[in-house]
Write a protein that holds these residues in place. Structure first.
Motif: not given
Length: 367
Positions: A115-118, A122-128
């Motif tokens: 889902a995420s662009g980055d 670590a902080e993006d894993v849930a959003a991803d």
């Protein structure tokens, strides 16, 4: 009418059904199950039927842990007409399970876009993973056995469009390899592949199965409509990079491989040997080969969940990312079959951490 699981002992028909499903994977092929016998796992195959129609296929592996205790596992499966059928399979799966089976793990072959662009922080894993379902009925999110995060490439595009879609560094390196005379393509030299694979594992402190497993998969995976094959990248005859592939239906998987350092002496008059960019040539020509043989999906097979530049997986990820940026998740789900399921899962996780620490000095997984 409930979904039923009907045993099947016809390899060609089983593979045909697996290949025909919209949600499927070569890991559900008959030959993959045959190879797992080398590891002491017992394959079972079923057709999934509903209202008299075949709506999928399932290969289950029974994995014995200790006497009187086992688990069931569907590698990148089941193959289904619709993943919405998965909750309906739970009653039939419970009926076929033995009292010794603690839990059953499935890995639905539905590619869920990241889902995420980055990538990977670590902080993006849930959003991803925000689009990953937490459960399918009685099946609840769990750790995967296969890499859950991967990169796919759509091979239906024309070759020039595929090439223009590569990272500029990949395009430059592929051209350099071509100018230097690197030859990359299908190759039957298993010894050359094994040398590359073994050296890569040793250098990166990766684990590996016994050689007999890969030899069996190479033989048995090349039957009944599925295929196994090697792609090697050679410079002046020397194999410097390569991989082992398993294909069925529209998809091919780059399961095992790597590269070796070119330690040959430099040409006369040179201080050091010029880098022939063999790994880049390998990836590009493996994609072209897959396209030529009718595959529309190329699975690069495994990138890290969280990036860590100190890990071997970081370099592998950056290499794969040069050839496609389309990241996907293939999450796993467990169906608990026994009151001991929870302690068994915890014990297996602890064992995995211990093995990681003994082999690499860290409890973290490679990916």
């Amino acid at each position: 009418m409930p979904v039923s699981l009907d045993p099947i002992d016809d390899p060609a028909e089983f593979n045909r059904v697996v290949a025909a499903q919209p949600f499927t994977s070569p890991l559900q092929s008959w030959g993959y199950g045959e190879a797992r016998k080398v590891l002491g796992q017992q394959p079972m195959r079923f057709l999934v039927r509903r209202n008299g129609s075949t709506v999928g296929a399932l290969q289950l592996l029974r994995k014995r842990l200790v006497p009187g205790l086992s688990t069931l596992y569907a590698p990148r499966g089941p193959a289904l007409e619709d993943v919405a059928l998965l909750p309906e399979l739970a009653p039939a799966l419970r009926r076929l399970a033995k009292v010794t089976d603690a839990y059953l793990k499935v890995e639905p072959p539905r590619a869920i876009p990241a889902a995420s662009g980055d990538v990977g922080q670590a902080e993006d894993v849930a959003a991803d993973q925000r689009d990953v379902p937490p459960a399918y009925g009685a099946f609840h999110r769990a750790k995967t056995e296969q890499p859950e995060h991967t990169i796919l490439a759509d091979l239906t595009r024309p070759e020039d469009e595929l090439f223009s879609g590569l990272h500029k560094m990949a395009r430059r390196n592929v051209r350099t390899a071509q100018k230097m005379g690197v030859q990359a393509g299908r190759d039957d030299d298993f010894e050359a592949f094994w040398h590359i694979f073994d050296q890569t594992n040793t250098r990166a402190q990766l684990g590996a199965f016994p050689r007999a497993y890969y030899e069996t998969l190479f033989r048995e995976g090349n039957k009944h409509g599925s295929e196994t094959y090697l792609v090697l990248s050679r410079h002046e005859g020397q194999a410097l990079a390569g991989g082992f592939f398993l294909g069925l239906g529209e998809s091919t998987l780059y399961l095992y491989g790597g590269s070796v350092r070119d330690d040959r002496p430099p040409a006369e008059g040179q201080d050091k040997r010029k880098d022939a960019k063999a790994p880049d040539a390998f990836y590009w020509n493996a994609m072209l080969d897959a396209k030529e043989h009718g595959y529309s999906v190329f699975d690069f097979w495994g990138i890290p969940r969280v990036l860590d530049e100190s890990k071997h997986s970081f370099g592998v990820f950056k290499m794969k990312l040069k050839f496609s940026t389309d990241r996907y998740w293939f999450p796993a789900y467990d169906l608990r079959l026994s009151p001991v399921a929870t302690p068994v899962v915890k014990a297996l996780h602890a064992r995995r951490k211990l093995l990681n620490y003994r082999s690499r000095g860290t409890t973290d997984d490679i990916l």
